[in-house]
Design a protein around this motif. Structure first.
Motif, PDB file in Angstrom:
ATOM      1  N   ALA A 132       7.734  -0.595  -6.350  1.00 26.64           N
ATOM      2  CA  ALA A 132       6.799  -1.369  -5.536  1.00 26.64           C
ATOM      3  C   ALA A 132       5.662  -0.481  -5.053  1.00 26.64           C
ATOM      4  O   ALA A 132       5.822   0.720  -4.861  1.00 26.64           O
ATOM      5  CB  ALA A 132       7.517  -1.990  -4.342  1.00 26.64           C
ATOM      6  N   THR A 133       4.510  -1.106  -4.884  1.00 26.98           N
ATOM      7  CA  THR A 133       3.390  -0.484  -4.191  1.00 26.98           C
ATOM      8  C   THR A 133       3.141  -1.290  -2.930  1.00 26.98           C
ATOM      9  O   THR A 133       3.553  -2.447  -2.810  1.00 26.98           O
ATOM     10  CB  THR A 133       2.133  -0.448  -5.075  1.00 26.98           C
ATOM     11  N   PHE A 134       2.447  -0.683  -1.971  1.00 33.09           N
ATOM     12  CA  PHE A 134       2.264  -1.310  -0.669  1.00 33.09           C
ATOM     13  C   PHE A 134       0.832  -1.093  -0.194  1.00 33.09           C
ATOM     14  O   PHE A 134       0.193  -0.085  -0.539  1.00 33.09           O
ATOM     15  CB  PHE A 134       3.231  -0.716   0.354  1.00 33.09           C
ATOM     16  N   CYS A 135       0.350  -2.020   0.621  1.00 31.27           N
ATOM     17  CA  CYS A 135      -0.955  -1.823   1.260  1.00 31.27           C
ATOM     18  C   CYS A 135      -0.918  -2.425   2.653  1.00 31.27           C
ATOM     19  O   CYS A 135      -0.099  -3.288   2.967  1.00 31.27           O
ATOM     20  CB  CYS A 135      -2.086  -2.435   0.434  1.00 31.27           C
ATOM     21  N   TYR A 136      -1.807  -1.936   3.496  1.00 31.46           N
ATOM     22  CA  TYR A 136      -1.967  -2.471   4.848  1.00 31.46           C
ATOM     23  C   TYR A 136      -3.440  -2.355   5.224  1.00 31.46           C
ATOM     24  O   TYR A 136      -4.032  -1.296   5.046  1.00 31.46           O
ATOM     25  CB  TYR A 136      -1.115  -1.701   5.860  1.00 31.46           C
ATOM     26  N   PRO A 137      -4.014  -3.472   5.703  1.00 30.57           N
ATOM     27  CA  PRO A 137      -3.428  -4.811   5.782  1.00 30.57           C
ATOM     28  C   PRO A 137      -3.385  -5.479   4.407  1.00 30.57           C
ATOM     29  O   PRO A 137      -3.404  -4.789   3.380  1.00 30.57           O
ATOM     30  CB  PRO A 137      -4.367  -5.529   6.755  1.00 30.57           C
ATOM     31  N   ASP A 138      -3.371  -6.814   4.429  1.00 32.26           N
ATOM     32  CA  ASP A 138      -3.228  -7.613   3.217  1.00 32.26           C
ATOM     33  C   ASP A 138      -4.292  -7.279   2.173  1.00 32.26           C
ATOM     34  O   ASP A 138      -5.424  -6.919   2.500  1.00 32.26           O
ATOM     35  CB  ASP A 138      -3.325  -9.098   3.608  1.00 32.26           C
ATOM     36  N   SER A 139      -3.930  -7.407   0.901  1.00 28.42           N
ATOM     37  CA  SER A 139      -4.860  -7.080  -0.183  1.00 28.42           C
ATOM     38  C   SER A 139      -6.109  -7.944  -0.185  1.00 28.42           C
ATOM     39  O   SER A 139      -7.112  -7.577  -0.797  1.00 28.42           O
ATOM     40  CB  SER A 139      -4.152  -7.205  -1.537  1.00 28.42           C
ATOM     41  N   SER A 140      -6.083  -9.078   0.493  1.00 26.68           N
ATOM     42  CA  SER A 140      -7.250  -9.963   0.519  1.00 26.68           C
ATOM     43  C   SER A 140      -8.394  -9.416   1.364  1.00 26.68           C
ATOM     44  O   SER A 140      -9.509  -9.955   1.307  1.00 26.68           O
ATOM     45  CB  SER A 140      -6.854 -11.342   1.044  1.00 26.68           C
ATOM     46  N   VAL A 141      -8.125  -8.370   2.162  1.00 29.06           N
ATOM     47  CA  VAL A 141      -9.168  -7.848   3.054  1.00 29.06           C
ATOM     48  C   VAL A 141      -9.596  -6.440   2.647  1.00 29.06           C
ATOM     49  O   VAL A 141     -10.020  -5.639   3.487  1.00 29.06           O
ATOM     50  CB  VAL A 141      -8.714  -7.885   4.528  1.00 29.06           C
ATOM     51  N   ASP A 142      -9.499  -6.140   1.354  1.00 27.24           N
ATOM     52  CA  ASP A 142      -9.957  -4.858   0.820  1.00 27.24           C
ATOM     53  C   ASP A 142      -9.370  -3.654   1.561  1.00 27.24           C
ATOM     54  O   ASP A 142     -10.094  -2.821   2.116  1.00 27.24           O
ATOM     55  CB  ASP A 142     -11.486  -4.770   0.846  1.00 27.24           C
ATOM     56  N   PRO A 143      -8.044  -3.523   1.571  1.00 23.12           N
ATOM     57  CA  PRO A 143      -7.430  -2.409   2.310  1.00 23.12           C
ATOM     58  C   PRO A 143      -7.762  -1.065   1.673  1.00 23.12           C
ATOM     59  O   PRO A 143      -8.041  -0.965   0.477  1.00 23.12           O
ATOM     60  CB  PRO A 143      -5.931  -2.709   2.200  1.00 23.12           C
ATOM     61  N   THR A 144      -7.689  -0.039   2.497  1.00 22.31           N
ATOM     62  CA  THR A 144      -7.906   1.325   2.015  1.00 22.31           C
ATOM     63  C   THR A 144      -6.674   2.199   2.233  1.00 22.31           C
ATOM     64  O   THR A 144      -6.695   3.384   1.894  1.00 22.31           O
ATOM     65  CB  THR A 144      -9.105   1.966   2.717  1.00 22.31           C
ATOM     66  N   ALA A 145      -5.615   1.642   2.818  1.00 21.98           N
ATOM     67  CA  ALA A 145      -4.380   2.391   3.084  1.00 21.98           C
ATOM     68  C   ALA A 145      -3.282   1.862   2.165  1.00 21.98           C
ATOM     69  O   ALA A 145      -3.005   0.654   2.155  1.00 21.98           O
ATOM     70  CB  ALA A 145      -3.968   2.244   4.541  1.00 21.98           C
ATOM     71  N   PHE A 146      -2.654   2.767   1.418  1.00 23.06           N
ATOM     72  CA  PHE A 146      -1.668   2.375   0.413  1.00 23.06           C
ATOM     73  C   PHE A 146      -0.409   3.217   0.558  1.00 23.06           C
ATOM     74  O   PHE A 146      -0.406   4.281   1.182  1.00 23.06           O
ATOM     75  CB  PHE A 146      -2.254   2.539  -0.992  1.00 23.06           C
ATOM     76  N   GLY A 147       0.665   2.739  -0.058  1.00 23.45           N
ATOM     77  CA  GLY A 147       1.919   3.463  -0.007  1.00 23.45           C
ATOM     78  C   GLY A 147       2.787   3.163  -1.205  1.00 23.45           C
ATOM     79  O   GLY A 147       2.597   2.162  -1.902  1.00 23.45           O
ATOM     80  N   VAL A 148       3.727   4.050  -1.444  1.00 27.33           N
ATOM     81  CA  VAL A 148       4.791   3.868  -2.430  1.00 27.33           C
ATOM     82  C   VAL A 148       6.079   4.353  -1.769  1.00 27.33           C
ATOM     83  O   VAL A 148       6.054   4.899  -0.661  1.00 27.33           O
ATOM     84  CB  VAL A 148       4.516   4.644  -3.741  1.00 27.33           C
ATOM     85  N   ALA A 149       7.204   4.166  -2.440  1.00 27.07           N
ATOM     86  CA  ALA A 149       8.483   4.531  -1.839  1.00 27.07           C
ATOM     87  C   ALA A 149       8.542   6.006  -1.442  1.00 27.07           C
ATOM     88  O   ALA A 149       9.176   6.362  -0.450  1.00 27.07           O
ATOM     89  CB  ALA A 149       9.621   4.195  -2.795  1.00 27.07           C
ATOM     90  N   ASP A 150       7.882   6.864  -2.204  1.00 27.58           N
ATOM     91  CA  ASP A 150       7.939   8.304  -1.925  1.00 27.58           C
ATOM     92  C   ASP A 150       6.885   8.778  -0.932  1.00 27.58           C
ATOM     93  O   ASP A 150       6.901   9.954  -0.547  1.00 27.58           O
ATOM     94  CB  ASP A 150       7.787   9.089  -3.233  1.00 27.58           C
TER      95      ASP A 150
END
Length: 280
Positions: A132-150
């Motif tokens: 999985a990949t992750f972002c904050y906030p929702d992808s609909s608002v052009d997020p710039t902060a991302f994450g992965v499990a590691d």
């Protein structure tokens, strides 16, 4: 991380987001949940019956349905967001290869991590975290902060933020097929569906069925919040209510009549999800 074939769209997408991510590893006890409405139709078939037949949870690009915006087509908003986040990895990919959307349940909510999108949720296994990949906030608002499990710094961002409860989630994109008999720990339903065709269809799925405490909202309480989504949605909620109250089944029944704009009923659901959530 489970990148799969490094040259596949999945592998390229995961590797790209990993380069944008930092922070500590995700607690392996956390789970990704996929919230949805369990009584809606997919191409004319009840969604749980369709899932029982197919065995796979598909993205909006495959189903053509969504509890958010319907923009999953070439050139649409969802297509553009994925192209930006995943550096074009899925631009030429088959629809079945694209990720499905959920959220990281870092707050351990019994109703799932993103109830904005439905009263039910699949709780995925720990293995799903690894792809999985992750972002904050929702992808609909052009997020710039991302994450992965590691590498996950998003939990801190979310905990320090002051977003509305319905927007307070870390979006997850699960890459690779989500096969229910392999990837779902459980389907968690609202008790308003107990003894209904929804429960009967749920029992056909290859995963356990669990129940959360349930959403309930009186019309009296609904009328106290006209500014949340708008007074017109308060009035719609009052019109479709049964015995002066709303629950997910009531809204689902109204949706299947075809007499109401699905986007209007979505706003009624937001009111129920926001002000009628279980107090746990």
């Amino acid at each position: 991380m489970n990148f799969g074939n490094p040259r596949s769209p999945r592998g390229r997408a995961l590797r790209h987001v990993a380069t944008l991510s930092s922070g500590p590893a995700v607690d392996p006890a956390l789970r990704v949940t996929l919230n949805f409405h369990p009584d809606r139709l997919v191409r004319g078939l009840p969604i749980l019956e369709a899932l029982a037949e197919d065995g796979t949870y598909h993205s909006q690009f495959v189903t053509g349905t969504s509890n958010g915006g319907l923009t999953a087509h070439p050139g649409g908003d969802r297509w553009r967001w994925e192209s930006r986040i995943f550096a074009g990895a899925y631009d030429a990919a088959d629809a079945h290869e694209r990720p499905v959307y959920g959220a990281l349940n870092f707050r351990h909510q019994v109703v799932g991590a993103a109830p904005r999108f439905g009263s039910a949720h699949f709780r995925l296994t720990g293995e799903a975290l690894r792809r999985a990949t992750f972002c904050y906030p929702d992808s609909s608002v052009d997020p710039t902060a991302f994450g992965v499990a590691d590498g996950m710094s998003l939990i801190r961002l979310a905990e320090e933020d002051d977003r509305d409860a319905l927007d307070d989630y870390i979006e997850a994109q699960v890459h690779g097929l989500v096969v229910l008999d392999r990837d779902a720990e459980a389907l968690v339903l609202d008790p308003c569906y107990c003894g209904t065709p929804v429960e009967a269809a749920a029992k056909l799925l290859p995963c356990p069925v669990e129940w959360h405490p349930g959403y309930r909202l009186s019309v009296e309480e609904l009328r106290r919040h006209p500014d949340f989504r708008g007074p017109e949605y308060v009035e719609l909620g009052a019109r479709i209510s049964e015995d002066g109250r709303l629950d997910p089944r009531v809204i689902g029944d109204a949706a299947r009549t075809g007499r109401h704009d699905p986007q209007d009923l979505k706003k009624v659901w937001h009111c129920l999800a926001r002000f009628g959530a279980p107090a746990v």
